[in-house]
Design an enzyme around this catalytic site. Structure first.
Site, PDB file in Angstrom:
ATOM      1  N   HIS A 125       0.812  -1.213   0.000  1.00 16.28           N
ATOM      2  CA  HIS A 125       0.000   0.000   0.000  1.00 16.28           C
ATOM      3  C   HIS A 125       0.852   1.273   0.000  1.00 16.28           C
ATOM      4  CE1 HIS A 125       0.839   0.734   4.307  1.00 16.28           C
ATOM      5  NE2 HIS A 125       0.799  -0.576   4.415  1.00 16.28           N
ATOM      6  N   ASP A 126       0.375   2.252  -0.744  1.00 15.97           N
ATOM      7  CA  ASP A 126       0.967   3.598  -0.768  1.00 15.97           C
ATOM      8  C   ASP A 126       2.367   3.631  -1.369  1.00 15.97           C
ATOM      9  OD1 ASP A 126      -1.264   4.939   0.717  1.00 15.97           O
ATOM     10  OD2 ASP A 126      -0.605   3.587   2.307  1.00 15.97           O
ATOM     11  N   GLY A 143       5.129  -1.057   2.793  1.00 12.67           N
ATOM     12  CA  GLY A 143       4.305   0.112   2.517  1.00 12.67           C
ATOM     13  C   GLY A 143       5.085   1.410   2.411  1.00 12.67           C
TER      14      GLY A 143
END
Length: 263
Positions: A125-126, A143
């Site tokens: 994520h991200d 992440g």
């Protein structure tokens, strides 16, 4: 210009809220979810799943068993609307996994153009991946990692959360990276990865001449081989940067980091 309608295998499931471009092929046992947009001529091999919201550009190829756009693996995620954005002409080999962003991390995960993700690679994520990168088998991003253009991650390389990998860097097989890697460096495995010179061969292949590479080498020696403190090394690198745009990029990267520099 392609005008052919999408081709969807009878065993595949495409939700009503998905939008498929011209020439898209959805293979056996695939799942394409709501709020997934797929550009022209992108293909999905068997057993791929794509969760939305996700925007995928044209001419991408998902070979098979890819899990794309799944929820972030973050305990803080509370179901907020987040997305995945993928550019054009990328190749995703078997069992690739790419997660959407989180509300606290900017809300999106992004992948650029012309990248090559081999089997079992993971983008968390991200994360933000640039263009023309190669992720070899089992290379993994935690992440909030940012990866510049033309980066190579060798097999089983692992990047700690919030780290940045500068453009043209080469991360060796099995290297675990827990700090920022400046542009042009080559990192080798020794527990956590340690700098082992600049990525000279890769730079030559991309058209860097001997003068440009020489300036980068001088900056590397000032930072990693001179025995100087970081502040002292910055002064020397700033002098070299006066004659080299590449070294200015190198220095800008060092000065803009939030995590400790890999040294």
């Amino acid at each position: 210009m392609t005008t052919a309608a999408p081709v969807i295998h009878p065993s595949a499931v495409v939700e009503a809220g998905a939008k498929l471009g011209a020439g898209v092929v959805v293979g056996p046992f695939c799942y394409i979810g709501n709020e997934v947009q797929v550009g022209d001529n992108t293909t999905f091999g068997p057993h791929c799943s794509v969760q939305g919201p996700a925007r995928i550009g044209r001419d991408n190829r998902f070979v098979g068993h890819c899990a794309i756009g799944g929820e972030p693996q973050d305990k803080k995620y509370a179901g907020e609307r987040v997305e995945l954005v993928i550019g054009e002409r990328n190749v995703f080999r078997e069992f690739c996994t790419i997660n959407r962003g989180t509300g606290g991390g900017g809300g999106s995960t992004t992948v650029g153009n012309d990248n090559w993700f081999l089997a079992y690679t993971h983008v968390a994520h991200d994360c933000h991946v640039g263009d023309h990168c190669v992720f070899s088998n089992n290379a993994t991003l935690a992440g909030h990692v940012t990866v510049g253009d033309h980066v190579i991650l060798s097999g089983f390389a692992g990047i700690h959360q919030f780290c940045r990998i500068g453009a043209h860097a080469f991360i060796g097989m099995g290297a675990f990276v827990n700090g920022d890697v400046p542009p042009f460096l080559m990192v080798a495995q020794e527990g956590y990865g340690k700098p082992r010179g600049i990525n000279s061969e890769g730079l030559k292949r991309r058209g860097f001449d001997s003068e440009r590479i020489g300036a980068i080498k001088r900056a590397y020696r000032a930072l990693y081989m001179s025995g100087a403190s970081l502040d002292e090394a910055r002064v020397r690198i700033a002098e070299i940067a006066g004659e080299s745009a590449d070294v200015r990029d190198f220095l800008d990267f060092i000065e803009s980091g939030e995590r400790p520099l890999l040294r």
